[in-house]
Design a protein around this motif. Structure first.
Motif, short mmCIF file in Angstrom:
data_model
loop_
_atom_site.label_atom_id
_atom_site.label_comp_id
_atom_site.label_asym_id
_atom_site.label_seq_id
_atom_site.Cartn_x
_atom_site.Cartn_y
_atom_site.Cartn_z
N HIS A 6 6.50 -7.24 5.31
CA HIS A 6 5.99 -8.02 4.17
C HIS A 6 5.12 -9.18 4.62
O HIS A 6 5.16 -9.59 5.79
CB HIS A 6 7.15 -8.54 3.30
CG HIS A 6 7.99 -9.57 3.97
ND1 HIS A 6 9.16 -9.26 4.63
CD2 HIS A 6 7.85 -10.92 4.09
CE1 HIS A 6 9.70 -10.36 5.12
NE2 HIS A 6 8.92 -11.38 4.83
N SER A 35 2.58 -3.27 -0.44
CA SER A 35 3.03 -2.16 -1.30
C SER A 35 2.85 -2.48 -2.78
O SER A 35 3.21 -1.69 -3.64
CB SER A 35 4.51 -1.86 -1.03
OG SER A 35 5.31 -2.92 -1.52
N ILE A 40 8.93 -4.70 -1.01
CA ILE A 40 8.77 -4.44 0.42
C ILE A 40 9.62 -5.39 1.25
O ILE A 40 10.01 -5.06 2.37
CB ILE A 40 7.27 -4.52 0.83
CG1 ILE A 40 7.06 -4.02 2.27
CG2 ILE A 40 6.71 -5.92 0.68
CD1 ILE A 40 7.46 -2.59 2.52
N ASN A 64 7.77 0.84 -7.86
CA ASN A 64 7.62 -0.15 -6.79
C ASN A 64 8.54 0.05 -5.59
O ASN A 64 8.14 -0.15 -4.45
CB ASN A 64 7.83 -1.54 -7.36
CG ASN A 64 6.75 -1.86 -8.38
OD1 ASN A 64 5.58 -1.68 -8.13
ND2 ASN A 64 7.16 -2.30 -9.56
N MET A 67 7.09 2.88 -3.64
CA MET A 67 5.91 2.46 -2.90
C MET A 67 6.32 1.70 -1.63
O MET A 67 5.74 1.88 -0.56
CB MET A 67 5.02 1.56 -3.75
CG MET A 67 4.25 2.27 -4.85
SD MET A 67 3.07 3.50 -4.24
CE MET A 67 1.91 2.45 -3.36
N ALA A 68 7.32 0.83 -1.77
CA ALA A 68 7.78 0.04 -0.62
C ALA A 68 8.44 0.94 0.43
O ALA A 68 8.19 0.79 1.63
CB ALA A 68 8.75 -1.04 -1.09
N TYR A 71 5.77 2.94 2.18
CA TYR A 71 4.99 2.08 3.07
C TYR A 71 5.77 1.79 4.36
O TYR A 71 5.25 1.94 5.47
CB TYR A 71 4.65 0.77 2.36
CG TYR A 71 3.86 -0.21 3.20
CD1 TYR A 71 2.47 -0.09 3.33
CD2 TYR A 71 4.49 -1.25 3.87
CE1 TYR A 71 1.74 -0.97 4.12
CE2 TYR A 71 3.77 -2.15 4.66
CZ TYR A 71 2.41 -2.01 4.77
OH TYR A 71 1.69 -2.88 5.55
N ARG A 95 -0.42 7.49 -5.80
CA ARG A 95 -0.35 6.42 -4.79
C ARG A 95 0.74 6.70 -3.77
O ARG A 95 0.58 6.41 -2.59
CB ARG A 95 -0.10 5.07 -5.47
CG ARG A 95 -1.35 4.49 -6.09
CD ARG A 95 -1.07 3.17 -6.77
NE ARG A 95 -2.27 2.67 -7.43
CZ ARG A 95 -2.31 1.64 -8.25
NH1 ARG A 95 -1.21 0.97 -8.53
NH2 ARG A 95 -3.45 1.25 -8.82
N GLN A 99 0.29 7.46 0.26
CA GLN A 99 1.05 6.71 1.27
C GLN A 99 1.78 7.66 2.23
O GLN A 99 2.49 7.23 3.12
CB GLN A 99 2.05 5.80 0.54
CG GLN A 99 2.57 4.62 1.30
CD GLN A 99 1.55 3.52 1.49
OE1 GLN A 99 0.91 3.41 2.52
NE2 GLN A 99 1.40 2.67 0.48
N SER A 306 2.99 -1.52 -9.17
CA SER A 306 2.11 -0.42 -8.78
C SER A 306 1.81 0.49 -9.96
O SER A 306 1.08 1.45 -9.82
CB SER A 306 2.80 0.44 -7.72
OG SER A 306 3.58 -0.34 -6.87
#
Length: 322
Positions: A6, A35, A40, A64, A67-68, A71, A95, A99, A306
């Motif tokens: 982060h 992210s 994250i 989210n 996404m984190a 990532y 997305r 990733q 996101s």
């Protein structure tokens, strides 16, 4: 020393929001994380601790957290599988795939996706990454309060912290952070939208409540049950947690106003926190004597998101303003 995923995010003063509440408003810009959200912090920390030598991570998320996890997994060179409910916008699925994650769509709401994620973690030997209910997540999220204290300096203490609540992971992290820096007397205004209000329902009932369904458009607040830790905190006499609700229309109005005034687009879940200022919740709490009339600086956690783009914003405007 493990790599940190982060960023130390900016703490920005908002002139427009400060005018509205009559005290300085600081925005903790978690939307600037790589992210797209605060997730994250906790998920990065948890993956460092639990997934270093994993054959893969699995996470259930409408956005989210997935996404984190994707990532962090990509940074660690570990495969990621993200299970999302069918309510997830196509842009989020895209997305996640960009990733490098494998995406599976299961069920209607997050709880359905989570059941599948837990099953696959078991059968395929994957490391389960919970989106909000784990002490390692809260420890990771707590880092944002340490940054706030460093930014404000030793002589400034917030009058209150405003935060959106879904399952309660961010709120647990904020409380952990406040404890770490000795600010447990700072009140927290916990914001949810009507229809994704599992924490408010638990506070009112005096026990954990499972919602029948998530009817709010703030899908990222869409856990049907809050985590036990956040409920326990709400019952603690050491903390002041004020649980408030806004409508989807108020959350939408907040993200549109924020876009106009601050030039930043965030999702509906984040709009719930922003609406504390834009819809007059803070001023009302002051008038009711639940927050001090002379309020110290207000820190608003801009948790990010996101699941938003202009197309999604247009869809929400048509759906909620018709």
């Amino acid at each position: 020393m493990a790599e940190v995923f982060h960023l130390n995010t900016p703490l920005l003063e908002s002139i427009n929001m400060s005018k509205r509440v009559g005290t300085t408003v600081y925005l903790k810009m978690e939307n600037t994380q790589p992210s797209g959200s605060f997730k994250i912090r906790g998920i990065g920390h948890l993956c460092q601790q639990l997934a270093r030598h994993s054959k893969g991570v699995i996470c259930s998320s409408g956005g989210n957290a997935g996404m984190a996890a994707a990532y962090a997994a990509q940074k660690m060179g570990v495969p990621a599988t993200i299970i999302v409910p069918s309510s997830t916008p196509p842009l989020v699925v895209q997305r996640l795939q960009d990733q490098g994650a494998t995406v599976k769509i299961v069920g209607k709401v997050w709880d359905d996706a989570n059941t599948e994620a837990l099953k696959l973690a078991e059968t395929e030997g994957l490391t389960y990454v919970p989106p909000f209910d784990h002490p390692l997540l809260w420890k990771g999220h707590a880092s944002m309060i340490a940054e706030v204290t460093a930014s404000l300096g030793p002589s400034v203490k917030p009058g209150a912290v405003v935060v959106s609540v879904g399952g309660g992971g961010l709120l647990c992290g904020v409380i952990q952070g406040l404890k770490d820096v000795g600010w447990t007397d700072v009140p927290i205004v916990a914001m949810e939208t009507v229809g994704a209000d599992c924490f408010n329902a638990a506070v009112k009932a005096g026990k954990l409540v499972t919602l029948d369904d998530i009817t709010s458009e703030a899908k990222c607040l869409g856990a049907k049950t809050a985590c036990k830790q956040v409920f326990d905190y709400s019952q603690s006499s050491e903390l002041t947690i004020i649980s408030e609700l806004v409508t989807d229309q108020q959350a939408l109005h907040a993200i549109q106003t924020f876009l106009d005034e601050e030039r930043v687009l965030v999702e509906m879940a984040c709009g719930a926190a922003l609406a504390a200022v834009y819809s007059g919740v803070i001023v009302r709490l002051q008038n009711e004597g639940r927050l001090p009339a002379l309020l110290g600086p207000l820190v608003v956690i801009v948790c990010g998101g996101s699941t938003i783009n202009m197309e999604q914003l247009t869809y929400l405007k048509h759906k909620l303003q018709s």
